[in-house]
Design an enzyme around this catalytic site. Structure first.
Site, PDB file in Angstrom:
ATOM      1  N   GLU A  28       0.637  -1.197  -0.053  1.00  0.00           N
ATOM      2  CA  GLU A  28       0.197   0.208  -0.105  1.00  0.00           C
ATOM      3  C   GLU A  28       0.792   1.286  -0.055  1.00  0.00           C
ATOM      4  O   GLU A  28       0.978   1.903   0.734  1.00  0.00           O
ATOM      5  CB  GLU A  28      -0.916  -0.073   1.072  1.00  0.00           C
ATOM      6  CG  GLU A  28      -1.796  -1.232   1.489  1.00  0.00           C
ATOM      7  CD  GLU A  28      -2.367  -1.447   3.061  1.00  0.00           C
ATOM      8  OE1 GLU A  28      -2.020  -0.297   3.614  1.00  0.00           O
ATOM      9  OE2 GLU A  28      -3.078  -2.234   3.196  1.00  0.00           O
ATOM     10  N   PRO A  29       1.492   1.542  -1.071  1.00  0.00           N
ATOM     11  CA  PRO A  29       2.356   2.753  -1.163  1.00  0.00           C
ATOM     12  C   PRO A  29       1.569   3.790  -0.991  1.00  0.00           C
ATOM     13  O   PRO A  29       0.568   3.888  -1.711  1.00  0.00           O
ATOM     14  CB  PRO A  29       3.128   2.657  -2.396  1.00  0.00           C
ATOM     15  CG  PRO A  29       2.418   1.690  -3.069  1.00  0.00           C
ATOM     16  CD  PRO A  29       1.624   0.996  -2.456  1.00  0.00           C
ATOM     17  N   GLY A  30       1.830   5.027  -0.097  1.00  0.00           N
ATOM     18  CA  GLY A  30       1.083   5.960  -0.036  1.00  0.00           C
ATOM     19  C   GLY A  30       2.010   7.245  -0.504  1.00  0.00           C
ATOM     20  O   GLY A  30       2.047   7.397  -1.475  1.00  0.00           O
ATOM     21  N   ARG A  57       3.809  19.341  10.055  1.00  0.00           N
ATOM     22  CA  ARG A  57       4.816  18.103  10.242  1.00  0.00           C
ATOM     23  C   ARG A  57       6.055  18.310  10.991  1.00  0.00           C
ATOM     24  O   ARG A  57       6.396  17.634  11.695  1.00  0.00           O
ATOM     25  CB  ARG A  57       5.009  17.419   9.051  1.00  0.00           C
ATOM     26  CG  ARG A  57       3.713  16.606   8.555  1.00  0.00           C
ATOM     27  CD  ARG A  57       3.817  16.021   7.082  1.00  0.00           C
ATOM     28  NE  ARG A  57       4.714  14.709   7.158  1.00  0.00           N
ATOM     29  CZ  ARG A  57       5.872  14.825   6.794  1.00  0.00           C
ATOM     30  NH1 ARG A  57       6.536  15.485   5.960  1.00  0.00           N
ATOM     31  NH2 ARG A  57       6.508  13.561   6.971  1.00  0.00           N
ATOM     32  N   CYS A  73       0.517  32.209  15.316  1.00  0.00           N
ATOM     33  CA  CYS A  73       0.827  32.624  16.718  1.00  0.00           C
ATOM     34  C   CYS A  73       1.615  31.609  17.575  1.00  0.00           C
ATOM     35  O   CYS A  73       1.309  31.598  18.734  1.00  0.00           O
ATOM     36  CB  CYS A  73      -0.283  33.315  17.286  1.00  0.00           C
ATOM     37  SG  CYS A  73      -1.665  32.087  17.626  1.00  0.00           S
ATOM     38  N   GLU A  74       2.538  31.034  17.029  1.00  0.00           N
ATOM     39  CA  GLU A  74       3.424  30.223  17.849  1.00  0.00           C
ATOM     40  C   GLU A  74       4.998  30.004  17.490  1.00  0.00           C
ATOM     41  O   GLU A  74       5.266  30.180  16.119  1.00  0.00           O
ATOM     42  CB  GLU A  74       3.056  28.627  17.962  1.00  0.00           C
ATOM     43  CG  GLU A  74       1.595  28.584  18.136  1.00  0.00           C
ATOM     44  CD  GLU A  74       1.254  27.060  18.372  1.00  0.00           C
ATOM     45  OE1 GLU A  74       1.989  26.295  18.768  1.00  0.00           O
ATOM     46  OE2 GLU A  74       0.096  26.978  18.546  1.00  0.00           O
ATOM     47  N   TYR A 116       0.746  14.044   3.157  1.00  0.00           N
ATOM     48  CA  TYR A 116       0.448  14.455   4.619  1.00  0.00           C
ATOM     49  C   TYR A 116       0.861  15.964   4.791  1.00  0.00           C
ATOM     50  O   TYR A 116       1.557  16.334   5.463  1.00  0.00           O
ATOM     51  CB  TYR A 116       1.657  13.495   5.391  1.00  0.00           C
ATOM     52  CG  TYR A 116       1.436  12.124   5.214  1.00  0.00           C
ATOM     53  CD1 TYR A 116       0.264  11.441   5.771  1.00  0.00           C
ATOM     54  CD2 TYR A 116       2.194  11.445   4.515  1.00  0.00           C
ATOM     55  CE1 TYR A 116       0.119  10.037   5.654  1.00  0.00           C
ATOM     56  CE2 TYR A 116       2.115  10.001   4.406  1.00  0.00           C
ATOM     57  CZ  TYR A 116       0.849   9.493   5.048  1.00  0.00           C
ATOM     58  OH  TYR A 116       0.573   8.061   4.866  1.00  0.00           O
TER      59      TYR A 116
HETATM   60  C1  LIG Z   1      -2.607   0.830   6.711  1.00  0.00           C
HETATM   61  C2  LIG Z   1      -1.692   1.791   5.913  1.00  0.00           C
HETATM   62  N1  LIG Z   1      -1.209   1.563   4.738  1.00  0.00           N
HETATM   63  C3  LIG Z   1      -0.651   2.288   4.064  1.00  0.00           C
HETATM   64  C4  LIG Z   1      -0.124   3.697   4.559  1.00  0.00           C
HETATM   65  C5  LIG Z   1       0.718   4.546   3.677  1.00  0.00           C
HETATM   66  O1  LIG Z   1       1.854   4.996   4.238  1.00  0.00           O
HETATM   67  P1  LIG Z   1       2.919   5.597   3.736  1.00  0.00           P
HETATM   68  O2  LIG Z   1       2.221   7.008   3.209  1.00  0.00           O
HETATM   69  O3  LIG Z   1       4.107   5.898   4.873  1.00  0.00           O
HETATM   70  O4  LIG Z   1       3.485   4.919   2.381  1.00  0.00           O
HETATM   71  C6  LIG Z   1      -0.563   4.167   5.920  1.00  0.00           C
HETATM   72  C7  LIG Z   1      -0.594   5.251   6.511  1.00  0.00           C
HETATM   73  O5  LIG Z   1      -0.452   5.583   7.661  1.00  0.00           O
HETATM   74  C8  LIG Z   1      -1.562   3.255   6.771  1.00  0.00           C
HETATM   75  O6  LIG Z   1      -1.803   3.449   7.859  1.00  0.00           O
END
Ligand SMILES: Cc1ncc(COP(=O)(O)O)c(C=O)c1O
Length: 282
Positions: free
Chosen positions: A139-141, A178, A209-210, A239
């Site tokens: 699951e690349p995000g 972040r 304001c920090e 993110y």
């Molecule tokens: C279950 C799951 N899969 C995949 C991801 C994607 O992570 P990344 O964006 O670090 O690849 C996340 C991010 O929180 C997640 O919780």
């Protein structure tokens, strides 16, 4: 359904984004037997169909090794499921977390190496356990979305204190919390004009304001950086906007798609009217 297993593996760029370790809010632990218990319960529910195991070790992982450990542990659990319940689960989902570089020279995960080594490990572990190789999912995000985005800030003011130069921009912790949350470092650069003036170390700060509203500290920008300049910050596609808030009523930024010299507005800038619309009043 899949069962989210916590394999007891510490990986990821910061403690706040490590999700594979025991004793935390995510998943069911392999170590204390919670995962095995959940599997038994799910299999006892005729209306639920368990198709496999899932884990997500964390984010910003730059080494392949933790994924290989996860494969071994999860295949171990697949083998136990077959022993105890006589069922061969057909799916294994290893989650995401593939680390990207935010700064020049920073390490990133070698995704080709990951693919080759994970498949080899999976084949080897399954052969040793006498299991068929399950369907593998990842699951690349951030690895996809992160490098695809660049954030643009307008410089509002420049202040020199003697020991520091603060470059204040028209965004900050409301569009990107972040750096303040877990110390992520970015590499802003001047765009829109060329400067021949040598660079100097500056702190790029937001307009909130920090005092901790710092986007990037100890980065190098041309010594003539001034109000009106544009700063670009690479690797802002993940993110970033998704973590944006309404803090100080600054309003969330727009999103513009750019390709081959064409630009198209995808998300318009949040206006004061948008914010007021939700305010029902007394
Ligand atoms: C279950 C799951 N899969 C995949 C991801 C994607 O992570 P990344 O964006 O670090 O690849 C996340 C991010 O929180 C997640 O919780």
């Amino acid at each position: 359904m899949l069962i989210r297993v916590v394999p007891g593996i510490a990986a990821g760029g910061h403690a706040k984004i490590r999700t594979g370790t025991d004793d935390q809010k995510f998943g069911l632990s392999l170590t204390d037997g919670s995962a095995q218990h959940a599997i038994t319960r799910v299999l006892g529910q005729p209306r639920l169909e368990l198709v496999g195991l899932h884990c997500h070790l964390g984010s910003q992982i730059t080494a392949v090794k933790p994924y290989l450990s996860a494969v071994r542990r999860l295949v171990g659990l697949l083998a136990r499921v077959r022993e105890q319940h006589g069922i061969t689960l057909p799916e294994l989902d290893l989650g995401g977390g593939h680390g990207v570089a935010y700064l020049p020279g920073e390490p990133a995960l070698d995704v080709v190496g990951l693919a080759t080594k994970v498949r080899a490990e999976l084949a080897g572990s399954c052969a040793a356990a006498g299991l068929p190789v399950p369907r593998l999912a990842v699951e690349p995000g951030r690895a996809i979305a992160g490098p695809a985005g660049v954030v643009l800030y307008r410089v509002l003011s420049v202040k020199r204190t003697g020991s520091h130069t603060f470059v204040a921009v028209d965004g900050g912790m409301s569009d990107n919390p972040r750096p303040a949350l877990y110390g992520v470092r970015y590499a802003p650069r001047l765009v829109g004009r060329r400067s021949a003036v040598p660079t100097e170390p500056v702190t790029v700060v937001g307009r909130h304001c920090e005092a901790g509203d710092i986007l990037a500290s100890d980065v190098h920008l041309p010594g003539d950086v001034r109000p009106g300049d544009l700063l670009a910050v690479p690797v802002a596609g993940a993110y970033h906007l998704s973590m944006a808030s309404g803090y100080n009523l600054v309003g969330r930024p727009p999103v513009v798609a750019v390709t081959s010299g064409h630009a198209r507005l995808l998300v318009r800038r949040e206006s004061l009217a948008d914010i007021q619309e939700r305010d029902i009043g007394l």
